[in-house]
Motif scaffolding. Structure first.
Motif, PDB file in Angstrom:
ATOM      1  N   ALA A  44       0.831  -1.213   0.000  1.00  0.00           N
ATOM      2  CA  ALA A  44       0.000   0.000   0.000  1.00  0.00           C
ATOM      3  C   ALA A  44       0.862   1.260   0.000  1.00  0.00           C
ATOM      4  CB  ALA A  44      -0.930  -0.006   1.206  1.00  0.00           C
ATOM      5  N   LEU A  45       1.904   1.290   0.825  1.00  0.00           N
ATOM      6  CA  LEU A  45       2.788   2.454   0.887  1.00  0.00           C
ATOM      7  C   LEU A  45       3.458   2.712  -0.462  1.00  0.00           C
ATOM      8  CD1 LEU A  45       4.392   4.604   2.608  1.00  0.00           C
ATOM      9  CD2 LEU A  45       6.119   2.810   2.886  1.00  0.00           C
ATOM     10  N   CYS A  46       4.010   1.661  -1.058  1.00  0.00           N
ATOM     11  CA  CYS A  46       4.734   1.825  -2.323  1.00  0.00           C
ATOM     12  C   CYS A  46       3.789   2.176  -3.470  1.00  0.00           C
ATOM     13  CB  CYS A  46       5.528   0.561  -2.640  1.00  0.00           C
ATOM     14  SG  CYS A  46       6.838   0.229  -1.457  1.00  0.00           S
ATOM     15  N   ALA A  47       2.611   1.551  -3.497  1.00  0.00           N
ATOM     16  CA  ALA A  47       1.647   1.851  -4.556  1.00  0.00           C
ATOM     17  C   ALA A  47       1.136   3.284  -4.442  1.00  0.00           C
ATOM     18  CB  ALA A  47       0.486   0.869  -4.523  1.00  0.00           C
ATOM     19  N   ALA A  48       0.835   3.738  -3.216  1.00  0.00           N
ATOM     20  CA  ALA A  48       0.377   5.118  -3.024  1.00  0.00           C
ATOM     21  C   ALA A  48       1.464   6.106  -3.441  1.00  0.00           C
ATOM     22  CB  ALA A  48      -0.013   5.341  -1.563  1.00  0.00           C
ATOM     23  N   THR A  49       2.708   5.787  -3.130  1.00  0.00           N
ATOM     24  CA  THR A  49       3.814   6.647  -3.539  1.00  0.00           C
ATOM     25  C   THR A  49       3.928   6.680  -5.053  1.00  0.00           C
ATOM     26  OG1 THR A  49       4.976   6.121  -1.490  1.00  0.00           O
ATOM     27  CG2 THR A  49       6.291   7.030  -3.257  1.00  0.00           C
ATOM     28  N   VAL A  56       1.506   6.232  -7.220  1.00  0.00           N
ATOM     29  CA  VAL A  56       0.385   7.020  -7.756  1.00  0.00           C
ATOM     30  C   VAL A  56       0.673   8.508  -7.617  1.00  0.00           C
ATOM     31  CG1 VAL A  56      -2.039   7.636  -7.365  1.00  0.00           C
ATOM     32  CG2 VAL A  56      -1.357   5.239  -7.428  1.00  0.00           C
ATOM     33  N   TYR A  57       1.178   8.924  -6.446  1.00  0.00           N
ATOM     34  CA  TYR A  57       1.492  10.341  -6.265  1.00  0.00           C
ATOM     35  C   TYR A  57       2.554  10.791  -7.266  1.00  0.00           C
ATOM     36  CZ  TYR A  57       3.404  14.633  -4.498  1.00  0.00           C
ATOM     37  OH  TYR A  57       3.867  15.923  -4.418  1.00  0.00           O
ATOM     38  N   ALA A  80       6.103  -2.077  -4.969  1.00  0.00           N
ATOM     39  CA  ALA A  80       4.797  -2.599  -4.554  1.00  0.00           C
ATOM     40  C   ALA A  80       4.594  -4.018  -5.083  1.00  0.00           C
ATOM     41  CB  ALA A  80       3.682  -1.679  -5.045  1.00  0.00           C
ATOM     42  N   CYS A 107       7.615  11.793  -0.381  1.00  0.00           N
ATOM     43  CA  CYS A 107       7.486  10.661  -1.300  1.00  0.00           C
ATOM     44  C   CYS A 107       8.780   9.849  -1.323  1.00  0.00           C
ATOM     45  CB  CYS A 107       7.155  11.205  -2.687  1.00  0.00           C
ATOM     46  SG  CYS A 107       7.182  10.007  -4.012  1.00  0.00           S
ATOM     47  N   SER A 111       9.268   7.990   1.953  1.00  0.00           N
ATOM     48  CA  SER A 111       8.437   6.787   2.026  1.00  0.00           C
ATOM     49  C   SER A 111       9.066   5.641   1.246  1.00  0.00           C
ATOM     50  CB  SER A 111       7.045   7.071   1.465  1.00  0.00           C
ATOM     51  OG  SER A 111       6.405   8.055   2.220  1.00  0.00           O
TER      52      SER A 111
END
Length: 200
Positions: free
Chosen positions: A13-18, A20-21, A48, A185, A188
């Motif tokens: 989740a952390l890597c995927a959200a990063t 996307v940003y 991710a 970013c 993370s």
């Protein structure tokens, strides 16, 4: 790289959200932002996918050499871009770490999934040391500057891509161009890299 399922999903989740940003940052009006954001998005999504718990999905053997090729190419691009700015060297180290983890998984994928001890201790230690230092330094840089009591020091206006001043005398910048968000970013992703390197 694959630990307990709950921590694995948190890392995904952390890597995927990063990622996307970073994709959203690619819409920036600043060329430097767009260039860096593309490489960081690739890194986020790659991390991710690599962090998906083995109990859920064990990728076929050909995936790991593919990772090594993709991130090897990303490392060469970062090396080429480092001619214009030193900050690209961090992207180079990140790409090298991804190649290293992919090669470790290629060498003994079943052993790596089961026990997580497939890397070279010296290289793993060097990468852990680098990313630990990066996390600490990036964390310090995110601490806001506090005005000295009685000094009334003002923060200079932030330049915008269009140069249009915003409210309060500050230049208007898009949220994708804010340097503190880009640093968060990168922080993370460095934390994620530490989590992925520890089991090696």
């Amino acid at each position: 790289m694959h630990g307990p399922a709950s921590s694995g999903w948190l890392l995904v989740a952390l890597c995927a959200a990063t990622g996307v940003y970073c994709l959203l940052r690619m819409r920036s009006g600043v060329e430097e932002q767009r260039s860096a954001a593309g490489g960081e998005a690739l890194m986020g999504f790659g991390m991710a996918a690599m962090a998906v718990p083995a109990a859920v999905f064990t990728p076929p053997a050909w995936v790991w050499p593919g990772y090594a090729v993709v991130f090897g190419a990303a490392g060469l691009r970062a090396l080429w871009a480092a001619r214009s700015g030193r900050h690209h060297l961090h992207h180079l180290v990140g790409a090298a770490a991804m190649v290293y983890m992919a090669v470790a998984m290629t060498g003994s994928p079943a052993h790596a999934h089961a026990h997580g001890t497939s890397g070279t201790p010296v290289l793993t230690g060097a990468l852990l040391l680098y990313f630990t230092g990066y996390v600490l330094l990036a964390g310090v840089r995110l601490i806001p500057v506090v005005a000295v009591a009685g000094g009334g020091a003002r923060v200079p206006p932030v330049p915008a891509p269009g140069g249009r001043p915003g409210a309060g005398g500050r230049a208007a910048t898009g949220w994708g161009d804010r340097p503190e968000l880009a640093r968060a970013c990168r922080l993370s992703m460095a934390i994620g890299m530490l989590a992925m390197l520890l089991p090696l």
